[in-house]
Design a protein around this motif. Sequence first.
Motif, PDB file in Angstrom:
ATOM      1  N   ILE A 115       1.473  -2.000   8.964  1.00  0.00           N
ATOM      2  CA  ILE A 115       2.560  -2.443   8.075  1.00  0.00           C
ATOM      3  C   ILE A 115       3.613  -1.348   7.939  1.00  0.00           C
ATOM      4  CG2 ILE A 115       3.138  -3.073   5.685  1.00  0.00           C
ATOM      5  CD1 ILE A 115       0.335  -4.406   5.549  1.00  0.00           C
ATOM      6  N   VAL A 116       3.147  -0.102   7.761  1.00  0.00           N
ATOM      7  CA  VAL A 116       4.067   1.030   7.600  1.00  0.00           C
ATOM      8  C   VAL A 116       4.880   1.255   8.868  1.00  0.00           C
ATOM      9  CG1 VAL A 116       4.137   3.558   7.410  1.00  0.00           C
ATOM     10  CG2 VAL A 116       2.816   2.218   5.766  1.00  0.00           C
ATOM     11  N   SER A 117       4.228   1.209  10.039  1.00  0.00           N
ATOM     12  CA  SER A 117       4.940   1.430  11.308  1.00  0.00           C
ATOM     13  C   SER A 117       6.027   0.378  11.528  1.00  0.00           C
ATOM     14  CB  SER A 117       3.959   1.397  12.482  1.00  0.00           C
ATOM     15  OG  SER A 117       3.086   2.495  12.421  1.00  0.00           O
TER      16      SER A 117
ATOM     17  N   SER B   5      17.182  -2.991   0.182  1.00  0.00           N
ATOM     18  CA  SER B   5      16.938  -1.706  -0.472  1.00  0.00           C
ATOM     19  C   SER B   5      15.557  -1.696  -1.122  1.00  0.00           C
ATOM     20  CB  SER B   5      18.021  -1.450  -1.523  1.00  0.00           C
ATOM     21  OG  SER B   5      17.758  -0.268  -2.237  1.00  0.00           O
ATOM     22  N   LEU B   6      15.174  -2.813  -1.713  1.00  0.00           N
ATOM     23  CA  LEU B   6      13.846  -2.936  -2.322  1.00  0.00           C
ATOM     24  C   LEU B   6      12.757  -2.842  -1.259  1.00  0.00           C
ATOM     25  CD1 LEU B   6      12.217  -3.508  -4.922  1.00  0.00           C
ATOM     26  CD2 LEU B   6      12.450  -5.949  -4.427  1.00  0.00           C
ATOM     27  N   PHE B   7      12.998  -3.448  -0.103  1.00  0.00           N
ATOM     28  CA  PHE B   7      12.054  -3.382   1.018  1.00  0.00           C
ATOM     29  C   PHE B   7      11.884  -1.933   1.483  1.00  0.00           C
ATOM     30  CE2 PHE B   7      11.393  -3.163   5.628  1.00  0.00           C
ATOM     31  CZ  PHE B   7      10.186  -3.836   5.748  1.00  0.00           C
ATOM     32  N   ASP B   8      13.012  -1.217   1.654  1.00  0.00           N
ATOM     33  CA  ASP B   8      12.972   0.183   2.076  1.00  0.00           C
ATOM     34  C   ASP B   8      12.109   1.013   1.127  1.00  0.00           C
ATOM     35  OD1 ASP B   8      14.740  -0.644   3.970  1.00  0.00           O
ATOM     36  OD2 ASP B   8      16.450   0.508   3.230  1.00  0.00           O
ATOM     37  N   LYS B   9      12.352   0.840  -0.166  1.00  0.00           N
ATOM     38  CA  LYS B   9      11.623   1.614  -1.162  1.00  0.00           C
ATOM     39  C   LYS B   9      10.141   1.259  -1.190  1.00  0.00           C
ATOM     40  CE  LYS B   9      15.659   2.385  -4.104  1.00  0.00           C
ATOM     41  NZ  LYS B   9      16.365   2.041  -5.346  1.00  0.00           N
ATOM     42  N   SER B  10       9.845  -0.013  -0.930  1.00  0.00           N
ATOM     43  CA  SER B  10       8.446  -0.449  -0.900  1.00  0.00           C
ATOM     44  C   SER B  10       7.679   0.231   0.232  1.00  0.00           C
ATOM     45  CB  SER B  10       8.360  -1.973  -0.742  1.00  0.00           C
ATOM     46  OG  SER B  10       8.984  -2.621  -1.824  1.00  0.00           O
ATOM     47  N   ILE B  11       8.315   0.346   1.406  1.00  0.00           N
ATOM     48  CA  ILE B  11       7.679   1.013   2.543  1.00  0.00           C
ATOM     49  C   ILE B  11       7.469   2.494   2.239  1.00  0.00           C
ATOM     50  CG2 ILE B  11       7.965   1.693   4.970  1.00  0.00           C
ATOM     51  CD1 ILE B  11       7.228  -1.240   4.580  1.00  0.00           C
ATOM     52  N   ILE B  12       8.463   3.128   1.632  1.00  0.00           N
ATOM     53  CA  ILE B  12       8.335   4.539   1.253  1.00  0.00           C
ATOM     54  C   ILE B  12       7.168   4.728   0.286  1.00  0.00           C
ATOM     55  CG2 ILE B  12       9.462   6.454   0.034  1.00  0.00           C
ATOM     56  CD1 ILE B  12      12.138   5.238   1.065  1.00  0.00           C
ATOM     57  N   LEU B  13       7.067   3.835  -0.692  1.00  0.00           N
ATOM     58  CA  LEU B  13       5.969   3.923  -1.668  1.00  0.00           C
ATOM     59  C   LEU B  13       4.609   3.723  -1.003  1.00  0.00           C
ATOM     60  CD1 LEU B  13       7.569   1.998  -4.678  1.00  0.00           C
ATOM     61  CD2 LEU B  13       7.158   4.461  -4.507  1.00  0.00           C
ATOM     62  N   LEU B  14       4.539   2.854  -0.008  1.00  0.00           N
ATOM     63  CA  LEU B  14       3.294   2.660   0.748  1.00  0.00           C
ATOM     64  C   LEU B  14       2.885   3.942   1.470  1.00  0.00           C
ATOM     65  CD1 LEU B  14       3.375  -0.888   2.441  1.00  0.00           C
ATOM     66  CD2 LEU B  14       1.725  -0.025   0.769  1.00  0.00           C
TER      67      LEU B  14
END
Length: 322
Positions: free
Chosen positions: A37-39, A198-207
């Motif tokens: 998911i992260v990749s 932007s919310l998607f970007d931040k979600s990946i960073i948080l993961l």
Amino acid sequence: MKIKLDPFVLSIILVIGLAYFFPDLGREGNAIPLDTIVSLGISLIFFSYGLKLSKHQITSGLKNWRLHALVQSSTFLLFPAIVISFYPFIEQGAQETIWLAFLFLAALPSTVSSSVVMVSMAKGNIPAAIFNASISGLIGIVLTPLWIGLFLQESGVDYNLGGIYLKLLLEILLPVVLGLILQQYLGKFVQKYARQLSLFDKSIILLIIYKSFVESFDEGVFTSVKIRDLIFIGIATILLFYVVYFITGYLSRVLKFNKEDQITAQFCGTKKSLVHGTVFSKVLFPESMSVGLVLLPLMIFHAFQILFISFVASRLSNRFRE
């Protein structure tokens, strides 16, 4: 004046707490494939970055070359030079890992969104901010691994620069190029759903942060670091920011920049991208190193730079009303 804590900073603190109390989702063998998911998420982040990258701003921005030279020199030369000056005093072991974490912070590119927002709030040179923040991300793909590689190789860690660049090419640069190519078809889509992306970007960073800290807590990384070292990391991070902020301001005055260009130089020249940091950390550092500890100075820096620059930008925005 009231200063609100950035919601994203609060989210990072919450995620670190979740990693400590509920680590199972981030461990190997879990039913949810977080690594996959992260990749995929990383590639999508940089694909949307390519869709948003303004070709016009990049080409027209080349005119103000002295301002751009100062910002990029601050980002990729001044920051690393300050950290490297302390290298002779570093001992092997935990100290070396902490120092590498600071070098990683120092070698990172600037961040686009917050740089432009803060410059806009302070009534600075917005086109120059867009140009510098955008071009910084592309330069960082080349320069950040070089800085880290110089010292990881010295520490005896197996550092395959060719393999790292190949991974960066496939996961980051290729999606950016695809985004640029498809910009004329999907550009309006990105503008329409900017908030959701932007919310998607931040979600990946948080993961990424969650998984990194799960691994760090499991390995007992932070229990091996003394409290005084953690306090030192916090103080040194803030001092690093202040030193670069002062130097960029001083050089702006020496170069006789107008107020708008000085704001842009100081705001963009002191920014470091948490997006690039979390992504690059997964690629640049070997599995034997704790990514959680590596990201710690960056997360402190990110929180402090938002707090401080928000305060300064708010004060500067009132200068025309006086």
